[in-house]
Design an enzyme around this catalytic site. Structure first.
Site, mmCIF file in Angstrom:
data_model
loop_
_atom_site.group_PDB
_atom_site.id
_atom_site.type_symbol
_atom_site.label_atom_id
_atom_site.label_comp_id
_atom_site.label_asym_id
_atom_site.label_seq_id
_atom_site.Cartn_x
_atom_site.Cartn_y
_atom_site.Cartn_z
ATOM 1 N N HIS A 24 44.406 -20.048 -10.552
ATOM 2 C CA HIS A 24 44.750 -18.733 -10.982
ATOM 3 C C HIS A 24 45.623 -19.135 -12.119
ATOM 4 O O HIS A 24 46.968 -18.911 -10.957
ATOM 5 C CB HIS A 24 44.985 -17.724 -10.319
ATOM 6 C CG HIS A 24 44.905 -16.506 -10.816
ATOM 7 N ND1 HIS A 24 44.068 -16.221 -11.081
ATOM 8 C CD2 HIS A 24 45.649 -15.567 -11.587
ATOM 9 C CE1 HIS A 24 43.835 -14.838 -11.985
ATOM 10 N NE2 HIS A 24 45.285 -14.044 -12.243
ATOM 11 N N TYR A 37 60.831 -13.329 0.969
ATOM 12 C CA TYR A 37 60.707 -12.601 2.103
ATOM 13 C C TYR A 37 59.866 -12.545 2.733
ATOM 14 O O TYR A 37 59.554 -12.295 3.862
ATOM 15 C CB TYR A 37 61.910 -11.650 1.782
ATOM 16 C CG TYR A 37 62.646 -11.699 1.052
ATOM 17 C CD1 TYR A 37 64.109 -12.695 1.577
ATOM 18 C CD2 TYR A 37 62.840 -11.258 -0.460
ATOM 19 C CE1 TYR A 37 65.236 -12.462 0.885
ATOM 20 C CE2 TYR A 37 64.235 -11.392 -1.131
ATOM 21 C CZ TYR A 37 65.222 -12.332 -0.968
ATOM 22 O OH TYR A 37 66.232 -12.016 -0.667
ATOM 23 N N ARG A 49 38.544 -11.493 -15.385
ATOM 24 C CA ARG A 49 40.004 -10.836 -14.773
ATOM 25 C C ARG A 49 40.319 -9.516 -14.460
ATOM 26 O O ARG A 49 40.708 -9.302 -13.354
ATOM 27 C CB ARG A 49 41.259 -11.483 -16.352
ATOM 28 C CG ARG A 49 43.098 -10.640 -15.631
ATOM 29 C CD ARG A 49 43.787 -10.652 -17.125
ATOM 30 N NE ARG A 49 43.844 -12.803 -17.667
ATOM 31 C CZ ARG A 49 44.662 -12.442 -18.694
ATOM 32 N NH1 ARG A 49 45.378 -11.411 -19.230
ATOM 33 N NH2 ARG A 49 44.388 -13.787 -19.193
#
Length: 746
Positions: A76, A120, A30
């Site tokens: 993931h 967006y 990670r």
């Protein structure tokens, strides 16, 4: 029924094993990048997912929400915010040496504005990423492993062709360790890799002829060049960074400082803090040379303008900004990455060594794969060429065969039993054929137009190219220099297309030294109202408004503007407040809460006494507590530099009731809640250290407690109010310390 089996284990052993497993998962899977591709798992998976979705640099943008959702579902299994944040950072040119994602929409700003929501924004892979990170994934150059639910395959590492760990740097916090690697210039790093490949005995000092130092996307100036060698040898150290300051002339002989580049560490909220710090320098009168400050930064770059007074000392002010603000900052380097499955701190040479080993591994696998394909192609081409020479016989075999199997057995093994031939010669020639399985399949699938003369010529030419490729690939695989030349050639191509000029200047600069303007010492008056708002005014202003000042304020203290105010609280603490930190102005100014200027917390403490620190230097301080303990302490014990100290030691459940300046000619009167008054001379108050509890001043009855303490000069009239009735203190009978005192009937 089968008996239940209980496995007994030591709890501490189980916790230790579980925590170590968790820590290693965070470290390896990670938080830390892999030294080979310089990517953390979330970055690697995001880029691979975009590659799999076909969101290439030459194709339309796709919504980031689609990318994030697909990455989370396939590779993931963590929060979508962590994936989107990684995607955003890879698209921000002010954070990365080379951006890996081409973002479309609001991806945040250098001033700390966040990116728009993922629904967006849109993104696609950058051309650099496509060429340098994902190009040969189809050539079996890296190992693939199952994803978290074993429904997909993902690469263990991406086949990155440039030392991405150095080019884009890395930041990450794991368990018990953290990585912080600065960004570097692509062209310089490539030159260093080439130098290492030509001479693997090269030293770090020699490598630094190519890699001058970090190259931050925000530019700036590295001012401790001499420390870089040790940093690159050990992999740890501190880099001193400064912003770039230019001086511009204005009308009327005035000048202004313009900051055009900032330290990399100032990205985000650091810019706003810098502006506030400069304003604080003006407000606290550390400098009088600044007239105005404005942030005129835009998409074109950073531009922070500081307008100066006429005749301002520009150099001294610039040095002040370096010393007092984050315009000069430190970047902590810890070049930690996962190498061979474990975290390791590496220097510059070690990182390049790992990169070069990885490149040879990639090249070996790539060219073995290409060689195998060319050998297969050669086998088929040779079969087709041979078939063209005996094409009439092959047509006769095909026409005389009852099945594909019979025809194939004839072509590969010469078995002619089930085939009808026109002549014995044909049968005899057919029995001599020995094509391979692949060749026979290619012959059976061959179309008639391949027999055209031009097609046969093209086949011969293709065969020649195949033979040349085989020779080339075998030379690359068997010759170190040939493989090195291929890798270097590829690096040169990346440098030519993608390298940019260095942005960060690396030099040895002098320590920033500035002369702090000495403050002219003057007497002022400190005023604090009952709401805890404090301010300072000059003496003439106070004198003009004395009556109003004394009636409206709880504390009025004469002091020096260079001094300190001491605040004693019921919890036995003494907080110090610099007078310079207190707003100085007009009489009717509101002031500022004392809580904001000192460690005093009005929600948990009450002020018992407030005085000028200088006043205590030649005095003794009297203390009285709720449980009737008293003492006097030399004022010099409170001449300390700390902002908060323990002013006295309190017993459990006790609190301070009174603090005052005491002298031998004073009389002390202690008053309890139940109305007992005890008067005795100040000489009976024992002198103790500030860390002592003190001595008993009055004997308290059960459930009674000390409520107030009064000091007055012997021979003068002093009064107090108890239960709304006046008590004349100097008329009380003089007693002895540690007695019960006299009951006042009210």
């Amino acid at each position: 029924m089968q008996e239940e089996q209980i496995i007994r284990t030591e709890y501490s052993d189980l916790m230790k094993k579980s925590y170590i497993d968790y820590a290693m998962s965070v470290i390896i899977a990670r938080a830390l990048p892999d030294v080979r591709d310089g990517l953390k798992p979330v970055q690697r998976r995001t880029l691979y997912d975009m590659h799999e979705l076909g969101i290439r640099y030459d194709r339309p943008y796709r919504k980031c929400a689609r990318i994030v959702g697909d990455t989370m579902g396939k590779y993931h299994p963590h929060g979508d915010s962590s994936i989107y944040e990684a995607l955003v950072v890879m698209a921000q040119e002010f954070k990365k040496g080379m951006v890996l994602v081409d973002g479309h929409g609001n991806f945040g700003s250098i001033e700390g504005d966040g990116a728009a929501a993922m629904r967006y924004t849109e993104a696609r892979l950058a051309k650099f990423t496509q060429m340098a990170f994902l190009k040969d994934l189809d050539k079996d150059v890296v190992n693939f492993m199952p994803n978290f639910d074993e429904t997909e395959k993902e690469p263990e590492v991406l086949p990155v062709r440039i030392p991405n760990l150095l080019v884009n740097g890395a930041e990450g916090i794991a368990v018990g360790m953290a990585t912080s690697i600065p960004t570097h210039n692509l062209g310089e790093v490539i030159d260093a890799v080439k130098a290492y490949m030509k001479n693997d005995e090269i030293s770090t000092r020699q490598l630094m002829k190519y890699v001058k130092g970090p190259d931050f996307p925000t530019g700036g100036i590295v001012v401790n060049k001499d420390d870089l060698l040790n940093i690159y040898e050990t992999g740890t150290g501190k880099i001193k960074l400064r912003g770039k300051v230019e001086v511009e002339d204005m009308k009327g002989g005035k000048q202004r400082l313009v900051i055009t580049e900032i330290p990399y560490t100032m990205i985000g909220a650091g810019i706003g803090k810098f502006l506030n710090d400069v304003c604080a320098l003006v407000e606290t009168k550390k400098t009088n040379d600044i007239v105005d400050i404005s942030n005129q930064s835009s998409k074109e770059g950073i531009r922070i303008v500081i307008e100066l007074k006429k005749g301002a000392d520009v150099k001294n002010l610039t040095n002040m900004l370096y010393k007092k603000t984050r315009l000069e900052d430190t970047f902590g380097v810890n070049m930690l990455a996962v190498a061979d499955g474990r975290p390791e701190t590496m220097g510059l040479k070690k990182i390049i060594e790992h990169h070069v080993d990885f490149q040879f591994e990639l090249a070996t696998r790539k060219y073995k794969n290409l060689l195998a394909k060319e050998l297969d192609r050669k086998e088929i081409q040779e079969g087709l060429i041979k078939a063209c020479d005996v094409i009439d016989l092959i047509i006769e075999i095909l026409r005389g065969s009852r099945s594909v199997k019979d025809a194939k057995e004839c072509l590969t093994k010469g078995i002619t039993d089930n085939i009808v031939f026109k002549s014995k010669i044909s049968r005899k020639m057919a029995s001599m054929l020995r094509f391979t399985e692949r060749q026979a399949t290619a012959i059976l699938e061959m179309r008639l137009y391949k027999l055209i003369g031009l097609e046969i010529e093209a086949l011969m030419k293709e065969h020649e190219e195949t033979l040349a490729n085989i020779a080339r690939y075998e030379d690359i695989l068997n010759n170190y220099d040939s493989m090195a030349d291929v890798i270097i050639e590829e690096l040169d191509a990346f440098k030519k297309e993608f390298a940019v000029k260095r942005k960060t200047v690396v030099e040895n600069a002098e320590e920033a030294v500035f002369e702090e303007k000495k403050i002219e010492e003057q007497e002022i008056v400190f005023l604090m109202d009952r709401f805890g708002y404090a301010r300072c005014v000059d003496v003439p202003t106070y004198e003009r408004n004395k009556e109003a000042a004394d009636s409206e304020n709880k504390y009025v203290v004469n002091c020096l503007n260079t001094g300190k105010i001491c605040i004693f609280t019921d919890g036995g603490k003494m907080h110090q407040l610099k007078v310079l930190d207190v707003p100085f102005g007009k009489f009717r100014d509101k002031g500022q809460p004392v809580d904001n200027m000192s460690n005093f917390d009005s929600t948990q403490e009450e002020i018992v006494y407030l005085c000028d620190a200088e006043q205590m230097r030649f005095s003794r301080i009297f203390f009285a507590t709720k449980q009737g303990m008293i003492k006097q302490v030399e004022g010099t014990e409170f001449q300390v530099s700390k902002r908060t100290i323990a002013a006295t030691k309190l017993q459990e459940g006790d609190s301070l009731v009174s603090v005052a300046v005491i002298t031998d000619n004073k009389q002390v009167v202690l008053q309890t809640k139940d109305g007992y008054f005890l008067r005795f001379p100040a000489s009976e108050v024992s002198e103790k250290k500030k860390g002592a509890v003190g001595v008993r001043g009055i004997r308290l009855k059960k459930n009674d407690e000390l409520e107030a303490a009064y000091l007055f000069d012997e021979g003068t009239e002093a009064k107090a109010v108890y239960k709304e009735k006046e008590v004349v203190l100097n008329r009380l009978r003089i007693g002895k310390r540690d007695t019960q005192g006299v009951k006042n009937r009210g």
